[in-house]
Design an enzyme around this catalytic site. Structure first.
Site, PDB file in Angstrom:
ATOM      1  N   GLU A  68       0.825  -1.202   0.000  1.00 38.17           N
ATOM      2  CA  GLU A  68       0.000   0.000   0.000  1.00 38.17           C
ATOM      3  C   GLU A  68       0.865   1.261   0.000  1.00 38.17           C
ATOM      4  O   GLU A  68       0.529   2.259  -0.640  1.00 38.17           O
ATOM      5  CB  GLU A  68      -0.927   0.006   1.217  1.00 38.17           C
ATOM      6  CG  GLU A  68      -1.973  -1.096   1.212  1.00 38.17           C
ATOM      7  CD  GLU A  68      -1.477  -2.373   1.877  1.00 38.17           C
ATOM      8  OE1 GLU A  68      -0.244  -2.526   2.016  1.00 38.17           O
ATOM      9  OE2 GLU A  68      -2.311  -3.220   2.252  1.00 38.17           O
ATOM     10  N   ARG A 271       8.486 -12.482   2.628  1.00 43.06           N
ATOM     11  CA  ARG A 271       7.682 -11.269   2.815  1.00 43.06           C
ATOM     12  C   ARG A 271       8.078 -10.547   4.096  1.00 43.06           C
ATOM     13  O   ARG A 271       8.035  -9.315   4.161  1.00 43.06           O
ATOM     14  CB  ARG A 271       6.197 -11.659   2.863  1.00 43.06           C
ATOM     15  CG  ARG A 271       5.233 -10.496   3.100  1.00 43.06           C
ATOM     16  CD  ARG A 271       5.258  -9.511   1.967  1.00 43.06           C
ATOM     17  NE  ARG A 271       4.304  -8.449   2.188  1.00 43.06           N
ATOM     18  CZ  ARG A 271       4.511  -7.397   2.978  1.00 43.06           C
ATOM     19  NH1 ARG A 271       5.664  -7.304   3.631  1.00 43.06           N
ATOM     20  NH2 ARG A 271       3.615  -6.461   3.120  1.00 43.06           N
TER      21      ARG A 271
END
Length: 439
Positions: A68, A271
């Protein structure tokens, strides 16, 4: 539930959680131990500012995590070009580092306040944003209500609504409508996302496409890339990126299956890099030789796994290969963004659990630039096929580059949707120095 009851429920929620501040503190301590919270800036999570508010118009941007944050960087730069100040909040230490690396002093960064009335109220009292722009799927009831009570326009950009979230809100439709009516505008990624937000009571809703397509190419150090390519030599490479628990071991299994016949080097980029110590131990116990980026380990002919355990270097890792498996899709749920590997010239592989990026994967797969695999065996076969067939691999790469180009335009559409909110701030920001000089 009636609309009146829904509003009463939201009102009672305003004060819920205050009594649990000690538990919240314990939770933040736990997250800090996991590397997800910055102990030195914990007060920001309770709404206490650690930086001065710039004078003049200010927009509050919120981006939960790395994806984001990257998505809203071009929007933030547009606001700064218009002389509008920005305070950017994120929720993780990783995203904070990305914000610093990509924006530097262009914006003020703070950790997002907890969704509790005192914390949100304290944050808003201090920063006094003129507009709040929230990325993707961050729906925090207390925050939305407090912004609504203060008549601060709030806009969801690059908005998406997962299957699970939509089902959950749909089962509480009156509550959703009472909450979502506070949104001034929703700019959705896809037609499906837009329809879901409309069904839940959000108006108006427009469609922009995915902002991540219009982002800058991930940066890299050309000299470092050239050095790694020299070390790799003629060996074939493939990458497993944005991996979650279980997927690194799946990549190790694929590596062992391909090692003898393909002489392959496997690049694994978890991640969450804070898991890297445990991952190295597990990979070593499988008899694999691991080189780590953080240690600047050389890639020797007997290196099995190159562990990309850094933040903000995806551009480097993806330029080291032409085949990339995108994680959180084989065992975990939701998927991760496949656009970066596609735009950097990689054939894309993924598991089937990609609900959060369904529209993007559909477009890539429809054009032949992404393939879905069911299990580890199918992944190994797909990697072997692409490494062994230059023409097939290049066809997928070309299709990906074309698809990304076709998908561009979300940034322009988003800015157009935001104009009623940002144009007055632009005028105010640019008149302010002149007014001060006259005074």
């Amino acid at each position: 539930m009636s609309s009146r009851m829904a509003r009463m429920a939201l009102t009672s929620y305003r004060w819920a959680g205050v009594a649990f501040y000690p538990l919240v503190g314990a939770y933040l301590t736990y997250r800090a131990a996991k590397g997800k919270e910055d102990r030195t800036r914990r007060s920001e999570r309770f709404g206490f500012a650690s930086a001065a508010r710039p004078q003049g118009p200010l927009i509050w941007f919120h981006a939960a995590s790395v994806g984001e944050t990257n998505a809203v960087v071009p929007l933030i730069r547009e606001m700064r070009r218009r002389d509008i100040n920005v305070v950017l909040t994120t929720g993780t230490t990783t995203s904070a580092k990305v914000a610093h690396a990509r924006l530097g002093s262009e914006t003020v960064h703070q950790y997002v306040p907890l969704d509790l009335k005192p914390a949100v109220g304290r944050f808003l009292d201090y920063w006094q944003p003129d507009v709040a722009i929230i990325a993707e799927s961050e729906i925090w009831p207390m925050t939305i209500m407090e912004l609504g009570n203060r008549h601060i326009p709030q806009v969801l950009v690059n908005a998406r609504m997962s299957d699970r979230s939509f089902a959950r809100w749909r089962s509480r439709l009156s509550l959703a409508e009472a909450l979502f009516e506070n949104l001034a505008l929703v700019i959705a990624q896809s037609d499906v996302d837009a329809e879901r937000f409309r069904d839940l009571g959000a108006l108006p809703v427009t469609v922009s496409g995915n902002l991540k397509v219009d982002n800058d190419m991930p940066a890299h150090d050309p000299a470092q890339l050239e050095d790694y390519k020299r070390q790799i030599g003629a060996r074939k490479t493939w990458a497993a990126i944005s991996t979650f628990e279980g997927e690194e071991m799946a990549a190790a299994t694929v590596h062992r299956a391909l090692k003898e016949r393909d002489g392959v080097l496997t690049i694994i980029v978890p991640r969450h890099p804070e898991r890297s110590d445990d991952l190295e131990k597990a990979l070593t116990e499988k008899g694999l030789k691991v080189a780590r980026r953080t240690r600047n380990d050389p890639l020797t002919p007997d290196t099995d796994i190159f562990l990309g355990d850094t933040i903000g270097e995806m551009g480097l890792y993806l330029r080291m290969t032409e085949v990339a498996f995108v994680g959180r899709s084989l065992f975990a749920e939701g998927g991760q963004n496949p656009l970066e590997p596609a735009m950097l010239g990689c054939a894309v592989l993924s598991g089937g659990h990609v609900q959060n990026f369904r529209d993007t994967y559909q477009k890539l797969a429809r054009n032949g630039s992404a393939r879905m695999v069911r299990d580890v065996e199918m992944l190994a076969k797909a990697v072997h096929y692409l490494l062994a067939n230059d023409a097939a691999r290049q066809t997928m790469i070309n299709a990906g580059l074309e698809t990304v180009q076709e998908m561009r335009g979300a940034l322009t559409a988003t800015i157009k949707g935001l104009e009623p909110y940002i144009n007055p701030l632009t005028v105010k920001a640019r008149l302010q120095p002149r007014t001060a000089a006259q005074g």
